[in-house]
Write a protein that holds these residues in place. Structure first.
Motif, short mmCIF file in Angstrom:
data_model
loop_
_atom_site.label_atom_id
_atom_site.label_comp_id
_atom_site.label_asym_id
_atom_site.label_seq_id
_atom_site.Cartn_x
_atom_site.Cartn_y
_atom_site.Cartn_z
N PHE A 169 0.97 -1.71 0.15
CA PHE A 169 -0.33 0.02 0.14
C PHE A 169 0.89 1.05 0.06
O PHE A 169 0.60 2.18 -0.74
N ILE A 170 2.32 1.24 0.85
CA ILE A 170 2.67 2.29 0.60
C ILE A 170 3.57 2.48 -0.51
O ILE A 170 4.09 3.58 -1.22
N THR A 171 4.32 1.51 -1.02
CA THR A 171 4.58 1.80 -2.15
C THR A 171 4.18 2.47 -3.09
O THR A 171 4.23 2.90 -4.70
N TYR A 172 2.66 2.21 -3.24
CA TYR A 172 1.98 2.17 -4.60
C TYR A 172 0.66 3.86 -4.12
O TYR A 172 0.23 4.19 -5.17
N ALA A 173 0.88 3.87 -2.84
CA ALA A 173 0.43 5.06 -1.97
C ALA A 173 1.31 7.04 -2.96
O ALA A 173 2.04 6.75 -2.99
N GLU A 174 -0.43 7.40 -3.03
CA GLU A 174 0.21 8.82 -3.31
C GLU A 174 0.58 9.75 -2.07
O GLU A 174 1.15 8.63 -1.00
N LYS A 175 1.61 10.70 -2.70
CA LYS A 175 2.81 11.16 -1.27
C LYS A 175 2.28 11.21 0.67
O LYS A 175 2.66 10.88 0.89
N THR A 176 0.85 11.92 0.20
CA THR A 176 0.26 11.82 1.51
C THR A 176 -0.19 10.81 2.33
O THR A 176 0.54 10.84 3.87
N LYS A 177 -0.58 9.86 1.72
CA LYS A 177 -0.70 8.56 1.97
C LYS A 177 0.09 8.12 2.20
O LYS A 177 0.01 7.58 3.42
N LYS A 178 1.08 7.98 2.16
CA LYS A 178 3.01 7.25 1.76
C LYS A 178 3.18 8.12 3.87
O LYS A 178 3.52 6.97 3.94
N VAL A 179 3.54 9.21 3.62
CA VAL A 179 3.23 9.87 5.06
C VAL A 179 2.90 9.01 6.19
O VAL A 179 3.42 8.86 6.94
N LYS A 180 1.25 9.26 5.58
CA LYS A 180 0.71 9.08 6.99
C LYS A 180 0.94 7.52 7.22
O LYS A 180 0.85 7.64 8.05
N MET A 181 0.55 6.74 5.95
CA MET A 181 1.05 5.59 6.73
C MET A 181 1.72 4.94 7.53
O MET A 181 2.37 4.26 7.96
N LEU A 182 2.90 5.47 6.72
CA LEU A 182 4.56 5.28 7.47
C LEU A 182 4.59 5.89 8.46
O LEU A 182 5.32 4.41 9.91
N GLY A 183 3.66 7.17 8.92
CA GLY A 183 4.19 7.56 10.11
C GLY A 183 2.93 6.53 11.43
O GLY A 183 3.25 6.19 11.92
N LEU A 184 2.15 5.69 11.00
CA LEU A 184 0.38 4.64 11.21
C LEU A 184 2.40 3.77 11.83
O LEU A 184 1.66 2.87 12.68
N LEU A 185 2.30 3.26 10.27
CA LEU A 185 3.21 1.77 10.42
C LEU A 185 4.10 1.88 11.79
O LEU A 185 4.53 1.18 12.33
N LEU A 186 5.01 3.06 11.84
CA LEU A 186 6.36 3.64 13.19
C LEU A 186 5.53 3.51 14.28
O LEU A 186 5.68 3.36 15.72
N ALA A 187 3.84 4.16 14.30
CA ALA A 187 3.35 4.66 16.12
C ALA A 187 2.94 3.14 16.89
O ALA A 187 2.90 2.35 17.35
N VAL A 188 2.91 1.63 15.57
CA VAL A 188 2.07 0.52 16.02
C VAL A 188 3.89 -0.38 15.85
O VAL A 188 3.65 -0.55 17.02
N PHE A 189 4.27 -0.04 15.94
CA PHE A 189 5.80 -1.32 16.32
C PHE A 189 6.02 0.30 17.66
O PHE A 189 6.62 -0.84 18.68
N ALA A 190 6.18 1.82 17.80
CA ALA A 190 5.96 1.84 18.72
C ALA A 190 5.54 1.42 20.12
O ALA A 190 5.56 0.93 20.86
N VAL A 191 3.93 1.33 20.01
CA VAL A 191 3.19 0.78 20.81
C VAL A 191 3.70 -0.69 21.43
O VAL A 191 3.08 -1.06 22.48
N PHE A 192 3.71 -1.23 20.30
CA PHE A 192 3.62 -2.51 20.25
C PHE A 192 4.56 -2.60 21.84
O PHE A 192 5.48 -3.55 22.87
N GLY A 193 6.05 -1.94 21.18
CA GLY A 193 7.27 -2.20 21.90
C GLY A 193 7.42 -1.95 23.15
O GLY A 193 7.72 -2.15 24.09
N ALA A 194 6.45 -0.73 22.88
CA ALA A 194 5.85 0.15 24.92
C ALA A 194 5.29 -1.22 25.28
O ALA A 194 5.03 -1.42 26.72
N ILE A 195 4.30 -1.83 24.82
CA ILE A 195 3.67 -3.31 25.40
C ILE A 195 4.61 -4.45 26.06
O ILE A 195 4.97 -4.88 27.21
N VAL A 196 5.26 -4.75 24.85
CA VAL A 196 6.40 -5.91 25.53
C VAL A 196 7.67 -5.35 26.31
O VAL A 196 7.77 -6.16 27.50
N PHE A 197 7.54 -3.97 26.53
CA PHE A 197 8.61 -3.39 27.88
C PHE A 197 8.07 -3.37 28.89
O PHE A 197 8.42 -4.18 29.60
#
Length: 235
Positions: free
Chosen positions: A96-124
């Motif tokens: 999805f990120i590969t073929y999304a337009e720039k605004t969607k691409k940035v938004k999805m990248l941000g959300l993906l990083l947020a998911v990993f951050a939240v998951f990392g916090a839960i594990v910690f």
């Protein structure tokens, strides 16, 4: 029957329920493939939304962590199904990120990083702050909350079918697979005496029954076949 025989029967039944749930979940994991094949061919995400896959990835990661021996010993089949699910969701998000337009691409990248951050916090937190059995309770409640939040998708579909009196966006095989998967994991949770597994999947099974009943009611009335499903994620 001897104690060994009872244990053997219990093990076979619980394993059968868990393995069946894994196989049925795989059907749901691969269901978005036609959507992403279309995205790749058109080199555009068109009007599709990537948010369901973000939610699904976070849900899979939390449930995967819950199923690991360090949190909940003895329910490894929960870890296996959600590890496979997380891989599929991550692949879909990358496409999805590969073929999304720039605004969607940035938004999805941000959300993906947020998911990993939240998951990392839960594990910690679960490792550093909680000791067994409180660790299982902490991650268990998070997994239940995550799973219940995923019910928004089937509830939306149910509401859409009732409003439109049409099963156009509710394919029978997906509704059936969702019901059987939820029922399998409900049985797995009951065998394992784990309400964090049985309760949300019991609710999922009930929603699956409602979808199937609606399908038979409205498909007979309209005489139509369901078309391509709405973009949805595994729940």
């Amino acid at each position: 029957m001897s104690e060994g025989g009872l244990f053997s029967t219990y093990f076979v039944c619980s394993s059968a329920a868990g393995i069946t749930g894994n196989l049925l979940a795989f059907v749901l994991f691969v269901s978005p493939i036609p959507t992403f094949t279309r995205i790749i061919r058109s080199k555009s995400t068109e009007q599709f939304s990537g948010l369901p896959y973000i939610y699904a990835l976070l849900n899979c990661l939390i449930c995967l962590w819950y199923g690991t021996p360090i949190v909940s010993p003895g329910i490894i089949l929960i870890a296996t199904v959600n590890s496979v699910g997380a891989i599929f969701q991550l692949i879909y998000i990358i496409i999805f990120i590969t073929y999304a337009e720039k605004t969607k691409k940035v938004k999805m990248l941000g959300l993906l990083l947020a998911v990993f951050a939240v998951f990392g916090a839960i594990v910690f937190l679960s490792i550093k702050v909680f000791e067994p059995p409180n660790r299982q309770l902490f991650v268990g409640y998070l997994s239940v909350f995550s799973l219940i939040s995923m019910f928004a998708s089937p509830l939306f579909i149910i509401n859409l079918v009732i409003k439109t009196k049409s099963v156009e966006y509710m394919p029978f095989y997906l509704s059936l697979a969702t019901f059987l998967m939820s029922l399998s994991f409900f049985g797995y949770g009951m065998f394992k005496q784990d309400p964090f597994i049985s309760v949300p999947n019991g609710i999922g099974a009930i929603l699956g029954i409602i979808q199937l009943v609606l399908y038979f009611c409205y498909s007979r009335k309209s005489g139509e076949e369901p078309r391509r499903p709405l973009l949805k994620s595994y729940a």
